[in-house]
Design a protein around this motif. Sequence first.
Motif, PDB file in Angstrom:
ATOM      1  N   MET A   1       0.821  -1.277  -0.216  1.00 43.32           N
ATOM      2  CA  MET A   1      -0.046   0.051  -0.080  1.00 43.32           C
ATOM      3  C   MET A   1       0.834   1.085  -0.279  1.00 43.32           C
ATOM      4  N   VAL A   2       0.468   2.075  -0.714  1.00 41.74           N
ATOM      5  CA  VAL A   2       0.996   3.595  -0.885  1.00 41.74           C
ATOM      6  C   VAL A   2       0.256   4.423  -0.115  1.00 41.74           C
ATOM      7  N   PHE A   3       0.663   5.099   0.859  1.00 39.06           N
ATOM      8  CA  PHE A   3      -0.240   6.230   1.562  1.00 39.06           C
ATOM      9  C   PHE A   3      -0.251   7.542   0.965  1.00 39.06           C
ATOM     10  N   GLN A   4      -1.021   8.476   1.550  1.00 45.10           N
ATOM     11  CA  GLN A   4      -1.205   9.725   1.071  1.00 45.10           C
ATOM     12  C   GLN A   4      -0.140  10.396   1.747  1.00 45.10           C
ATOM     13  N   ASN A   5       0.383  10.193   3.031  1.00 45.95           N
ATOM     14  CA  ASN A   5       1.293  10.946   3.596  1.00 45.95           C
ATOM     15  C   ASN A   5       2.689  10.261   3.440  1.00 45.95           C
ATOM     16  N   TYR A   6       2.889   9.374   2.629  1.00 44.42           N
ATOM     17  CA  TYR A   6       4.082   8.653   2.318  1.00 44.42           C
ATOM     18  C   TYR A   6       4.471   7.821   3.007  1.00 44.42           C
ATOM     19  N   ALA A   7       4.472   8.121   4.523  1.00 47.09           N
ATOM     20  CA  ALA A   7       5.032   7.308   5.537  1.00 47.09           C
ATOM     21  C   ALA A   7       6.062   6.716   5.672  1.00 47.09           C
ATOM     22  N   LEU A   8       7.069   7.544   5.401  1.00 45.58           N
ATOM     23  CA  LEU A   8       8.594   7.616   5.253  1.00 45.58           C
ATOM     24  C   LEU A   8       9.254   7.511   6.849  1.00 45.58           C
ATOM     25  N   TYR A   9      10.195   6.813   7.306  1.00 45.08           N
ATOM     26  CA  TYR A   9      10.980   6.857   8.219  1.00 45.08           C
ATOM     27  C   TYR A   9      11.900   7.726   8.233  1.00 45.08           C
ATOM     28  N   PRO A  10      11.708   9.122   9.054  1.00 42.44           N
ATOM     29  CA  PRO A  10      12.731  10.146   8.759  1.00 42.44           C
ATOM     30  C   PRO A  10      14.101   9.961   9.208  1.00 42.44           C
ATOM     31  N   HIS A  11      14.670   9.079  10.148  1.00 38.56           N
ATOM     32  CA  HIS A  11      16.111   8.770  10.395  1.00 38.56           C
ATOM     33  C   HIS A  11      16.614   7.824   9.558  1.00 38.56           C
ATOM     34  N   MET A  12      15.867   7.200   8.590  1.00 39.47           N
ATOM     35  CA  MET A  12      16.454   6.125   7.882  1.00 39.47           C
ATOM     36  C   MET A  12      16.772   6.936   6.314  1.00 39.47           C
ATOM     37  N   THR A  13      17.684   6.277   5.658  1.00 33.08           N
ATOM     38  CA  THR A  13      18.011   6.808   4.077  1.00 33.08           C
ATOM     39  C   THR A  13      16.832   6.128   3.221  1.00 33.08           C
TER      40      THR A  13
ATOM     41  N   GLU B   1      18.041   6.490  -8.410  1.00 28.34           N
ATOM     42  CA  GLU B   1      19.107   5.817  -7.845  1.00 28.34           C
ATOM     43  C   GLU B   1      20.202   6.639  -7.154  1.00 28.34           C
ATOM     44  N   GLU B   2      20.281   8.022  -7.642  1.00 31.07           N
ATOM     45  CA  GLU B   2      21.163   8.963  -6.945  1.00 31.07           C
ATOM     46  C   GLU B   2      20.434   9.563  -5.494  1.00 31.07           C
ATOM     47  N   LEU B   3      19.341   9.011  -5.245  1.00 33.48           N
ATOM     48  CA  LEU B   3      18.855   9.457  -3.992  1.00 33.48           C
ATOM     49  C   LEU B   3      18.865   8.432  -2.877  1.00 33.48           C
ATOM     50  N   LEU B   4      19.602   7.414  -3.092  1.00 26.20           N
ATOM     51  CA  LEU B   4      19.394   6.121  -2.089  1.00 26.20           C
ATOM     52  C   LEU B   4      20.124   6.392  -0.926  1.00 26.20           C
ATOM     53  N   ASP B   5      21.274   7.520  -0.862  1.00 28.19           N
ATOM     54  CA  ASP B   5      21.757   7.841   0.449  1.00 28.19           C
ATOM     55  C   ASP B   5      21.350   8.949   1.172  1.00 28.19           C
ATOM     56  N   ARG B   6      20.278   9.550   0.551  1.00 29.03           N
ATOM     57  CA  ARG B   6      19.866  10.868   1.057  1.00 29.03           C
ATOM     58  C   ARG B   6      18.568  10.415   2.262  1.00 29.03           C
ATOM     59  N   LYS B   7      18.294  11.050   3.343  1.00 29.88           N
ATOM     60  CA  LYS B   7      17.158  11.060   3.993  1.00 29.88           C
ATOM     61  C   LYS B   7      15.999  11.856   3.542  1.00 29.88           C
ATOM     62  N   PRO B   8      14.718  11.379   3.915  1.00 28.99           N
ATOM     63  CA  PRO B   8      13.464  11.919   3.475  1.00 28.99           C
ATOM     64  C   PRO B   8      13.391  13.503   3.610  1.00 28.99           C
ATOM     65  N   LYS B   9      14.085  14.128   4.622  1.00 27.18           N
ATOM     66  CA  LYS B   9      14.255  15.727   4.833  1.00 27.18           C
ATOM     67  C   LYS B   9      14.742  16.478   3.491  1.00 27.18           C
ATOM     68  N   ALA B  10      15.781  15.522   3.081  1.00 27.37           N
ATOM     69  CA  ALA B  10      16.335  16.089   1.921  1.00 27.37           C
ATOM     70  C   ALA B  10      15.666  16.043   0.683  1.00 27.37           C
ATOM     71  N   LEU B  11      14.451  15.350   0.429  1.00 26.31           N
ATOM     72  CA  LEU B  11      13.872  14.964  -0.930  1.00 26.31           C
ATOM     73  C   LEU B  11      12.539  16.057  -1.173  1.00 26.31           C
ATOM     74  N   SER B  12      12.348  16.444  -2.364  1.00 24.83           N
ATOM     75  CA  SER B  12      10.996  16.967  -2.500  1.00 24.83           C
ATOM     76  C   SER B  12       9.846  16.182  -2.364  1.00 24.83           C
ATOM     77  N   GLY B  13       8.589  16.656  -2.598  1.00 24.83           N
ATOM     78  CA  GLY B  13       7.446  16.094  -2.431  1.00 24.83           C
ATOM     79  C   GLY B  13       7.224  14.901  -3.445  1.00 24.83           C
ATOM     80  N   GLY B  14       7.619  15.292  -4.801  1.00 25.45           N
ATOM     81  CA  GLY B  14       7.812  14.125  -5.839  1.00 25.45           C
ATOM     82  C   GLY B  14       8.696  12.980  -5.396  1.00 25.45           C
ATOM     83  N   GLN B  15       9.932  13.398  -5.074  1.00 25.12           N
ATOM     84  CA  GLN B  15      10.892  12.474  -4.809  1.00 25.12           C
ATOM     85  C   GLN B  15      10.340  11.492  -3.615  1.00 25.12           C
ATOM     86  N   ARG B  16       9.706  12.164  -2.447  1.00 26.32           N
ATOM     87  CA  ARG B  16       9.337  11.164  -1.481  1.00 26.32           C
ATOM     88  C   ARG B  16       8.228  10.242  -1.869  1.00 26.32           C
TER      89      ARG B  16
END
Length: 383
Positions: free
Chosen positions: A80-92, A125-140
Amino acid sequence: MATVQLKHICKVYEGGVKAVNDVNIDIKDQEFVVLVGPSGCGKSTTLRMIAGLEDISSGELLIDGKVVNEVPPKDRDIAMVFQNYALYPHMTVYDNMAFGLKIRKFPKEDIDQRVKEAAKILEIEELLDRKPKALSGGQRQRVAVGRAIVRKPKVFLFDEPLSNLDAKLRVQMRAEISSLHTRLKATMIYVTHDQVEALTMADKIVVMKFGVIQQIGGPLELYNEPQNKFVAGFIGSPPMNFLETKVEKKGDDVYVNEGSFSLKVLPEQAQFLTPYVGKSVVFGIRPEDVTFSKDPQDGVTINGHVSVVEPLGAETHVYVATSKGQVIGRIDPKHTIAVDTKISLIPDMNKAKFFDTDTELVIGSKKPLMAPSVKQGDKKEDN
């Protein structure tokens, strides 16, 4: 992938409130099905029952022919893909996508392969080492989709995944999810309140209102052959125009009279409207199915006063006040239209629809109609 069947599915909350009432949907393997409707129509509740996040009050849910009513979510082989992305902020990004597989104790090599495959598909592929806070809405959003892809589930579920994005990014992500469906050849069930998303992405659309299915069909079928007034008004942008008219017969011809104008109907329309002579019906015409006329013509034009003009470049939207309502017309921008002036519009009567004022069902349909739509007074809860 998988087939999904909902047979007489109901969701009843405390107090006897029916959020979903007797829903029947047959979803084929690799089909992209969109559940669409306004807030409170039961679409998200239906999706959550498929996911196993809501208990089913009655009815049967089958995935690949197997009843899964009592099967826990983790064992249904869905993602399932949620509206609010539901990503763990402390993980890459990598760890977010890999987390579900690690929990299931997949081998490290397998996890690495799946994550990198999904990242390549989604071009992150170039985003794999970033954390969610460093991503745009579309990237998240891509990361959230990637986390679902690595599972290689039988069914993908999307709960309004684009609603938090800006308008331009929604258009881009809409195309990307459609492309993803084609590449993965996956069974996807997608929930949205945006009828444009439904029309552009779906193989099959399920329109819901107050927990009841109003119509199921392909995008063009729902656009061209709505079964009731609700579907006709919900599908299409700007929405279909509705005017209350009285059916009249003059000699051998049948007209619908709005008060400030009357329109002569086509011979085939006259056949199914003749029983309504002397009664009221709702006349419907889409904004794109009217053209500008320099002069009013008896029996041919809709006449009124211009209340609003919206120039949009490739087209102009004109809001016309009539004696009983308002009509929106999509007009060629070459015509100069001024506010507070008289205007006449010629409707394409081949595209006109007529609705019963009591049942709101379309009149003259060649297909069997579903049950009448739920009235406002019977409103259900949840979305």
